[in-house]
Motif scaffolding. Structure first.
Motif, PDB file in Angstrom:
ATOM      1  N   GLU A 155      13.962   2.813   0.179  1.00 12.22           N
ATOM      2  CA  GLU A 155      13.057   1.974  -0.612  1.00 12.22           C
ATOM      3  C   GLU A 155      13.894   0.972  -1.395  1.00 12.22           C
ATOM      4  OE1 GLU A 155      10.365   4.098  -3.209  1.00 12.22           O
ATOM      5  OE2 GLU A 155       9.973   2.304  -4.424  1.00 12.22           O
ATOM      6  N   LYS A 156      13.555  -0.300  -1.253  1.00 14.84           N
ATOM      7  CA  LYS A 156      14.187  -1.316  -2.093  1.00 14.84           C
ATOM      8  C   LYS A 156      13.307  -1.439  -3.329  1.00 14.84           C
ATOM      9  CE  LYS A 156      14.301  -4.276   1.289  1.00 14.84           C
ATOM     10  NZ  LYS A 156      14.479  -5.553   2.004  1.00 14.84           N
ATOM     11  N   ALA A 157      13.687  -0.664  -4.366  1.00 14.48           N
ATOM     12  CA  ALA A 157      12.806  -0.487  -5.529  1.00 14.48           C
ATOM     13  C   ALA A 157      12.704  -1.746  -6.389  1.00 14.48           C
ATOM     14  CB  ALA A 157      13.293   0.696  -6.365  1.00 14.48           C
ATOM     15  N   GLY A 162       6.646  -0.395  -3.571  1.00 14.13           N
ATOM     16  CA  GLY A 162       6.584   0.993  -4.047  1.00 14.13           C
ATOM     17  C   GLY A 162       5.709   1.136  -5.280  1.00 14.13           C
ATOM     18  N   SER A 174      10.712   8.555  -1.281  1.00  7.41           N
ATOM     19  CA  SER A 174      11.781   7.819  -0.609  1.00  7.41           C
ATOM     20  C   SER A 174      13.076   8.614  -0.689  1.00  7.41           C
ATOM     21  CB  SER A 174      11.957   6.456  -1.281  1.00  7.41           C
ATOM     22  OG  SER A 174      10.732   5.746  -1.234  1.00  7.41           O
ATOM     23  N   ARG A 177      16.564   5.198  -3.131  1.00 11.34           N
ATOM     24  CA  ARG A 177      15.902   4.057  -3.777  1.00 11.34           C
ATOM     25  C   ARG A 177      16.994   3.119  -4.298  1.00 11.34           C
ATOM     26  NH1 ARG A 177      12.589   4.858  -8.150  1.00 11.34           N
ATOM     27  NH2 ARG A 177      11.048   3.383  -7.410  1.00 11.34           N
ATOM     28  N   LYS A 179      18.185   0.125  -6.511  1.00 13.50           N
ATOM     29  CA  LYS A 179      17.779  -0.564  -7.740  1.00 13.50           C
ATOM     30  C   LYS A 179      18.080  -2.059  -7.643  1.00 13.50           C
ATOM     31  CE  LYS A 179      18.967  -0.103 -12.630  1.00 13.50           C
ATOM     32  NZ  LYS A 179      19.917   0.607 -13.501  1.00 13.50           N
ATOM     33  N   CYS A 190      18.907   3.727  -7.769  1.00 11.53           N
ATOM     34  CA  CYS A 190      18.128   4.057  -8.975  1.00 11.53           C
ATOM     35  C   CYS A 190      18.667   5.332  -9.613  1.00 11.53           C
ATOM     36  CB  CYS A 190      16.666   4.262  -8.643  1.00 11.53           C
ATOM     37  SG  CYS A 190      15.829   2.772  -8.100  1.00 11.53           S
TER      38      CYS A 190
END
Ligand code: 5GP
Length: 190
Positions: A155-157, A162, A174, A177, A179, A190
């Motif tokens: 996940e590209k937070a 998201g 995910s 993640r 950040k 993250c």
């Protein structure tokens, strides 16, 4: 998932436009022992959810979905990117804008393979703006199936998908993640 974080740091390449290339282990050449561990991790996270179908989208989600489904003990259905304009009546369909190609696709799933008796886990490789996931959720809703949640490898937070989908009540898990990332400063988790 430490194993995946380590691998992203070691072999991921950050490109302009917030694209992370993971071709050497996830998107082109596939590291099978890593896929086995990812499948186990998704099965552990969603243990007890009585999933009877894993849903993904071609092409990059399919391999990850297969390893998760093997551990869960259920089939995989993948949404196809349709090339025809005429959408037949026996299909669930949705429109998805591709993050990496910028094109809008009609994606389709046969009504034979997704219906009200299904408890569905969606799996995909990346979550960015949430278009792919939104399209898949849309088809789950059309079909009357129950959405258990979504399992994402990366996940590209820092992108909105998201947060947006979690705020709508979707359970998203995910494995890693991110950040922030840039070609100059590299990747921060993250
Ligand atoms: P979204 O629809 O959430 O904006 O983007 C998710 C889809 O776009 C995924 O199915 C994935 O194939 C692709 N994608 C998004 N961001 C990246 C990225 O940084 N790297 C790669 N390799 N694919 C991505």
């Amino acid at each position: 998932m430490q194993l995946l974080e380590d691998r992203v740091l070691k072999d991921g390449v950050v490109r302009e436009g917030s694209v992370l290339k993971v071709d050497s282990f996830l998107n082109h050449q596939l590291d099978i022992p890593l896929f086995v561990e990812m499948g186990r991790e998704f099965a552990r996270i969603f243990d007890g959810c009585e999933i009877n179908k894993v849903l993904t989208i071609e092409a990059s989600g399919i391999a990850i979905a297969c390893f998760a489904a093997q551990q869960i003990g259920c089939p995989v259905v993948f949404a196809k990117k349709s090339r025809t304009k005429n959408i037949a009546g026996d299909l669930w369909h949705s429109k998805v804008e591709s993050y990496t190609h910028g094109k809008i696709y009609d994606v389709v799933v046969s009504r034979d393979f997704l219906g009200p008796n299904d408890r569905v886990l969606i799996i995909d490789d990346f979550l960015a703006n949430g278009a792919a996931l939104t399209g898949l959720i849309n088809m789950v809703q059309q079909s009357g199936a129950t959405l258990v949640g979504a399992g994402i490898a990366i996940e590209k937070a820092f992108q909105p998908g998201g947060d947006l989908l979690r705020s709508r009540g979707v359970r998203i898990e995910s494995l890693v993640r991110i950040k922030s990332m840039s070609p100059e400063t590299g990747i921060e988790f993250c």
